[in-house]
Design a protein around this motif. Structure first.
Motif, short mmCIF file in Angstrom:
data_model
loop_
_atom_site.label_atom_id
_atom_site.label_comp_id
_atom_site.label_asym_id
_atom_site.label_seq_id
_atom_site.Cartn_x
_atom_site.Cartn_y
_atom_site.Cartn_z
N LEU A 57 0.86 -1.18 0.00
CA LEU A 57 0.00 0.00 0.00
C LEU A 57 0.89 1.23 0.00
O LEU A 57 1.84 1.32 0.78
CB LEU A 57 -0.89 -0.01 1.25
CG LEU A 57 -2.07 0.94 1.30
CD1 LEU A 57 -3.10 0.57 0.23
CD2 LEU A 57 -2.72 0.89 2.68
N GLN A 77 -3.11 1.41 9.53
CA GLN A 77 -3.43 0.30 8.64
C GLN A 77 -3.22 -1.05 9.31
O GLN A 77 -3.89 -2.04 8.98
CB GLN A 77 -2.60 0.40 7.35
CG GLN A 77 -2.91 1.64 6.51
CD GLN A 77 -4.39 1.74 6.18
OE1 GLN A 77 -5.05 0.74 5.88
NE2 GLN A 77 -4.92 2.96 6.23
N SER A 88 -5.89 -2.28 1.43
CA SER A 88 -6.02 -1.80 0.05
C SER A 88 -7.48 -1.75 -0.39
O SER A 88 -7.94 -0.77 -0.99
CB SER A 88 -5.22 -2.72 -0.89
OG SER A 88 -5.33 -2.27 -2.23
N ARG A 91 -9.24 1.09 1.39
CA ARG A 91 -8.93 2.40 0.81
C ARG A 91 -9.74 2.62 -0.47
O ARG A 91 -10.27 3.72 -0.69
CB ARG A 91 -7.43 2.51 0.51
CG ARG A 91 -7.06 3.79 -0.21
CD ARG A 91 -5.59 3.86 -0.58
NE ARG A 91 -4.76 4.13 0.58
CZ ARG A 91 -3.43 4.34 0.51
NH1 ARG A 91 -2.82 4.28 -0.67
NH2 ARG A 91 -2.74 4.59 1.59
#
Length: 411
Positions: A57, A77, A88, A91
């Protein structure tokens, strides 16, 4: 969560090079890396494993994202990973939610509505609508999802306009907002028109009609205009006189182009795109109006515009004739639009067919049951009326104060 050992420092990040490699990966613990490229760029990445697969990421570039900020992003994260979620994918989902929220923001819906309406509006009205939204609404609630805005929030925004004493504008802006909410309902972005919830909540305003002299005051105004060359310029005097002759809207006059005139047939054909009602409009030209156009042709000096300003590719300002009327002592007493009102009053009083007058004023019939607007409807009567009107104006300018001499033409 596994313990982290921080290996990097700010000085190490600043001084790091690729050491001849295409990419050099400097580890900081907990899966955080600073990727140093041969070209000199430095980028943060978080490496992690999920479902037996290695993923990564991006956290942005260094030093735009500092070491401290990168570590905070890593820790954030890692909490997502501890919840058995993929950072990921989360997001991407967040970005999608943000994109959808933007598409459903009041500003996005308003501009979508605005662009749908644009082809039906004349340019100055389109400009007014956009400016009112951009100046008064978008800065406060423009980014808000339209379905999350509440009536008190909209009221607070509108009252900022009232606080400036602009009560009429406040009502106009609220009306525009109502149209946006109705469009939002139609397109499934919201379920309520908040403008109806605010009915009665704004300060009442008295509608201001544009100033116009009374019919009995018109002769003196025409004589004052005829003397305008003594204090002003000839082009402005002719503009006022032609406005009185044709009683078109001010914007329609100042935007006139020579290509619109059929002088052989004494007709001015204003294209639909310049008309308020979006319908092509014919203005029969009297002999007096044709004579004025001959003078204006010489003044325009080859410009495509009948009334070019200092920049020959742009027309004179909206305020040119208004300020001229101020100089003549008619501030608050007469406007360019006022010529339409006084012409309508006199022509109706002298017995002309009201339908002929309305067609010449370009008050387009909006009742579709009665059929589409015919640009040439009553044209022969309109030609006769416009010449009779021009003759009356001449008589008034020369000292005749009565309107009885026009009645023969209306019979």
């Amino acid at each position: 969560m596994a313990a982290k050992t921080n290996l990097l420092s700010a000085s190490k990040c600043n001084n790091a090079t690729s050491e001849g490699k295409a990419i050099r990966k400097l580890h900081d613990g907990g899966g955080l890396y600073l990727w140093v490229y041969a070209e000199g760029g430095k980028f943060w990445r978080l490496r992690y494993r999920l479902g037996g697969k290695e993923k990564s990421l991006s956290f942005g570039s260094y030093p735009q994202v500092s070491l401290k900020e990168a570590r905070a992003k890593r820790d954030e994260q890692r909490k997502v990973l501890d919840a058995d979620l993929d950072p990921s994918a989360e997001r991407k989902a967040a970005n999608l939610r943000k994109k959808l929220a933007h598409a459903n923001s009041f500003e996005a819906v308003a501009m979508e509505w605005y662009n749908k309406q644009l082809h039906t509006w004349v340019p100055h009205h389109a400009s007014d609508v956009k400016r009112r939204l951009e100046s008064n609404i978008f800065p406060t609630i423009g980014k808000r999802p339209i379905d999350q805005i509440e009536a008190p929030e909209l009221l607070q925004t509108i009252r900022k306009i009232e606080a400036r004493g602009a009560y009429d504008l406040a009502h106009r802006v609220l009306q525009v907002c109502g149209q946006v909410f109705r469009y939002g309902i139609a397109t499934g972005r919201c379920t309520r028109n908040l403008s109806t919830d605010l009915r009665g909540a704004l300060t009442p305003h008295k509608k201001q009609h544009q100033a116009a002299v009374r019919p009995e005051e018109l002769p003196e105004l025409l004589r004052a205009i005829a003397r305008y060359d003594e204090t002003g310029d000839k082009q402005t005097r002719l503009a006022l006189q032609l406005l009185a002759q044709t009683f078109v809207r001010t914007n329609e006059l100042i935007g006139a182009e020579w290509a619109e005139f059929d002088l052989n047939n004494a007709l001015w054909i204003i294209p639909a795109g310049r008309m308020k009602m979006k319908a092509e409009h014919i203005v029969p030209l009297s002999g007096q109006a044709l004579a004025m156009l001959v003078e204006l042709k010489e003044i325009s000096g080859g410009s495509r515009l009948v009334f070019p300003g200092r920049n020959r590719d742009k027309p004179i300002s909206n305020n040119t004739m208004l300020f001229a009327l101020y100089r003549l002592g008619y501030k608050g007493k007469m406007t360019g639009h006022g010529f339409r009102a006084v012409a309508s009053t006199i022509l109706n009083e002298t017995g002309f067919n009201p339908d002929v007058i309305e067609r010449q004023l370009a008050h387009c019939e909006r009742n579709e049951v009665r059929g589409a607007y015919n640009r040439a409807e009553y044209l022969s009567e309109r030609k006769r009326m416009m010449q009779a009107w021009a003759d009356l104006i001449d008589q008034m300018a020369k000292g005749e104060n009565k309107v009885t001499s026009i009645k023969w033409a209306a019979a």
